[in-house]
Design a protein around this motif. Structure first.
Motif: not given
Length: 840
Positions: A338-346, A382-385, A400-401
């Motif tokens: 059930d883990a939420p997928p960790a998004v790579l925000a790059v 994850a699909e758009r910055a 990003q922050a």
């Protein structure tokens, strides 16, 4: 309008003919349902910003206001776009201002219904926020719009009745339908909270609701319509909110050992304490386990109901890529399937959990795991910055922050999405006043709506600590005496925190005047590698790093760092597909499980922070002490028995051939090697060099506090400035003025969410700001593609904003050959040494 219900969205056949249209009313109700579905997660933040609990009536009114977001689409100009032959583009947000401001239109039933709502609910600011759902406040709703009527008068004709055709009647019908759907909103009651931060937070959530309610996979244009659609749309909205992580989500019981495979060190357990305030700071040496401490704090805060999501902000893309896998493993260990997928925000990576995506035309993404049951929905962020911060768990770069604190498009959405999360800022140091100023503003606005943050650092000096934690700068002697490792926070003074309890790392430091001699540097690196050392060479500039990497490859090709048997180096100017290969090769060659044997890796600052690199010998350009300690942290990171002659960590610090740094005060000097440009404070560099010459043997973590304070503290720098004479005194004065100016510049450009919403202004051109932030990469599609240096093809590449300069929108990309292309009148080369201007 007469006889035809206004539409909100269209689909067309391949020949351009109309296939289906989504009625405006249905779309508005879809978006209202979407806000209804997501509000529970953000309600604590909204209440913090409002200064009071939200009632059921408040919630109903916010939903209705969000549902009104597209009412402007009823205007005649927008509706005319159903005809593909119509070339004039008329929008739908600004025109609402004309409906409310024009003396004739104000008397109509639509405006009267809107005024009843706005005045009765106290929602004037909120409507301005709703109309900003495309990412920025509108001039038409600014407090000065009435003085500058051209911002809205151009929309008037699109509302004027023509015979029996009155576009505004559709707005009346929409309001009537919303009253029937959410009648509680119209009952007598107190007005909505109008605190500026509450309104700004609401604005960002309207954007999120609009994106959810506009998903044609969940809410198809072709229907269904009918009496049961409200129940159907509610189910669809809740399903989308659940799949994308926008609904409450419990935290299962699990000990530290279950997440990380070992018992916590004392400071890791203590880092989860509830008495550290809204912005704690963990100071501990590199490799001591600060990442695990941060993750454990997040888990415990979730259990206490203090936060929901997590955004882990790192200084470089490479660090984010490497940490992403560690965070994802911990999340999977906690929640299992059930883990939420960790998004790579790059940008450019398209990674969520273990899945990798491929960009397709039309902003579509193909994921490498096509599981049924909405798996793609879970990877939506994850699909758009501009969606990254909406992920429940994300690991990305600090820019990003920081974009949430600047008046750029979708900043309000970013800030609102981040509000529910623990913001972890890794490797905080005294980088520069401008970046620190932006971080200050981000932390202030995050905490003001109940958000929580955590700062991690191995090398934070007293001045930077005071600024971020809102305390006075303590004298040098007191700063040196502070405990290290330490835990502190806003309102919580530093307290000692025992880290791993391992033996200190003793480091031998040598300085040499070789910074401008790549052949000599390569010779030293190769000699050490031939003696069996894993050698790390870190340069302050890409050009310097490339020169040394080329020299190493020419001198001893078999020892040079390679990707797919191609000699190369590590820096930030590689295409995303190749950066992935580079990062994987670095981890394999220099990671915890690296094989014995000599090798040489050359790179830039991308290697100095947050990466789990284990080297035996470090060669580095001179840099401020806090930066050098970060680089030294890559040495002897893990226990190994095969270091041979390098059983003690060794560092060679490169300085100019002439020991005197005074000539480098000349801003016109061409060859700088980062001295005075990348690191403009030469007082820091001089103090650092003096310390290293006086203390060639250091121990970490024992000496960290002393080294940082004696190289960075204002009291330590004053004697150097006075001893150096006029040139150094002038440099100090210039720096002081620059620090003040940079701080003021950061404050001047940053968003001020304490202002009423109708006073917020987003400048049209923020290119200079985003370029300095490092967030203004220009993504170029290469068709035909370039030949990738490591195999494969390069179809997309990012040009740094500073490298591009001023280029007209839509400028073409001309491919010159397999390695070169032309853009904006400039030629670029892309090969095994990365991207550079051709000939540069």
């Amino acid at each position: 309008m007469s006889g035809t219900e206004p539409w909100a969205k269209l689909t067309r056949h391949d020949d351009g003919s109309l296939a289906a249209r989504l009625p405006l009313l249905d779309h508005c109700l879809d978006v209202g349902a979407a806000l209804d579905a997501i509000l529970p997660v953000w309600q604590p933040r909204l209440e913090e910003a409002a200064g009071r609990p939200l009632t059921s009536q408040d919630i109903a009114r916010l939903i209705v206001l969000a549902a009104l977001h597209d009412m402007g689409k009823a205007n005649r100009g927008f509706q005319a776009r159903i005809d593909p032959a119509v070339k004039q583009t008329v929008g739908h947000t600004g025109p609402v201002a004309a409906l409310l401001r024009h003396s004739g239109l104000r008397q109509g039933p639509a405006a009267r219904a809107l005024f009843e709502l706005l005045m009765g609910w106290g929602a004037d600011q909120h409507l301005a926020a709703v109309m900003a759902h495309h990412g920025r406040p509108l001039a038409e709703f600014h407090t000065d719009a009435g003085k500058h009527s051209d911002s809205w008068t151009r929309h008037v004709t699109h509302w004027m009745p023509q015979g029996h055709d009155d576009p505004a009647i559709a707005v009346v019908h929409l309001i009537d339908a919303l009253r029937a759907r959410w009648p509680l909103a119209w009952e007598a009651g107190p007005k909505l909270p109008d605190a500026p931060r509450f309104v700004a937070l609401f604005a960002g959530l309207v954007t999120l609701a609009d994106w959810l309610g506009s998903d044609t996979k969940r809410f198809p244009v072709e229907g269904p319509y009918g009496a049961d659609r409200n129940a159907w749309r509610g189910d669809q909205a809740r399903a989308a909110a659940v799949a994308r992580g926008f609904t409450p989500f419990g935290t299962p019981p699990a000990p530290f050992e279950a997440l990380f495979g070992n018992a916590p060190y004392p400071f890791q357990a203590e880092a989860a304490a509830a008495d550290l305030g809204p912005v704690p700071l963990i100071e501990a040496e590199t490799g001591s386990g600060k990442t695990e401490a941060a993750l454990w704090r997040w888990v415990e805060m979730r259990r206490r109901g203090e936060v929901d999501g997590l955004f882990f902000a790192l200084p470089t893309r490479s660090a984010a890529v490497q940490l992403h896998a560690r965070v994802n493993r911990a999340v999977q260990a906690l929640w299992g399937e059930d883990a939420p997928p960790a998004v790579l925000a790059v940008p450019g990576y398209l990674r969520a959990g273990d899945a990798k995506g491929q960009a397709l035309p039309g902003y579509e993404v193909r994921w490498d795991r096509g599981e049924p049951g909405g798996a793609e929905d879970r990877r939506w962020a994850a699909e758009r910055a501009n969606r990254f911060l909406a992920a429940r768990v994300a690991v990305g770069t600090i820019d990003q922050a920081l974009l949430a604190a600047l008046p750029v498009r979708h900043a309000l959405f970013r800030a609102s999405a981040l509000a529910r999360s623990l913001l972890v800022v890794d490797e905080v140091h005294a980088s520069d006043a401008y970046m620190t100023g932006l971080l200050e503003r981000l932390l202030d606005q995050h905490v003001a709506v109940g958000g929580r943050a955590l700062l991690l650092s191995a090398t934070l000096g007293a001045a930077a600590r005071a600024r971020l934690l809102k305390t006075p700068v303590v004298p040098l002697a007191e700063a040196e005496a502070l405990p290290y490792p330490a835990l502190s926070g806003i309102g919580s003074p530093p307290r000692a925190a025992m880290a791993s309890g391992g033996t200190p790392k003793h480091v031998r430091i040598e300085t040499a005047g070789l910074i401008a001699d790549p052949d000599a540097i390569a010779q030293r690196a190769v000699e050490a590698a031939r003696a069996g050392a894993a050698v790390l060479v870190v340069h302050n500039s890409v050009a310097g790093a490339v020169a040394v990497a080329q020299a190493v490859a020419a001198l001893a090709s078999e020892l040079a760092f390679r990707v797919n048997d191609v000699a190369t180096l590590h820096h930030g100017r590689f295409a995303a597909t190749d950066r992935q290969l580079l990062d994987e090769a670095v981890e394999k060659a220099f990671g915890k499980k690296r094989q014995a044997g000599g090798r040489v890796l050359v790179g830039t600052q991308t290697l100095e922070q947050s990466l789990d690199i284990d080297a035996d010998f470090l060669i580095t350009d001179l840099a401020p002490m806090d930066v050098l300690l970060q680089r030294i942290g890559r040495l002897h990171r893990h226990a190994r028995e095969d270091r041979g002659a390098f059983g003690r960590a060794q560092v060679l610090v490169l300085r100019p051939e002439e020991r005197d740094l005074t000539p480098w005060l000349d801003r016109g000097r061409r060859e700088r090697h980062g001295l005075g440009n990348v690191y403009p404070n030469l007082l820091h560099l001089e103090a650092t060099l003096r310390l290293l010459e006086a203390r060639p043997d250091i121990a970490i973590p024992r000496d960290n506090r002393l080294l940082v304070e004696r190289a960075l503290h204002p009291e330590a720098l004053a004697p150097i400035q006075q001893e150096g004479g006029a040139a150094w005194i002038n440099h100090g004065h210039t720096l002081a003025g620059g620090v003040v100016a940079d701080g003021q510049r950061a404050s001047g450009v940053a968003l001020d969410l304490s202002l009423p919403f109708n006073q917020l202004v987003f400048p049209d051109d923020m290119a200079d700001v985003t370029t300095r932030l490092g967030a203004r990469d220009l993504l170029l599609d290469l068709d035909p593609p370039l030949a990738g240096p490591f195999g494969g093809q390069v179809t997309r590449i990012a040009l740094p904003g500073w490298m591009v300069g001023q280029v007209a929108s839509g400028a073409p990309v001309e491919r010159l050959d397999d390695r070169r292309f032309r853009f904006g009148g400039r030629d670029y080369r892309y090969d095994q040494w990365g991207l550079r201007t051709d000939g540069g």
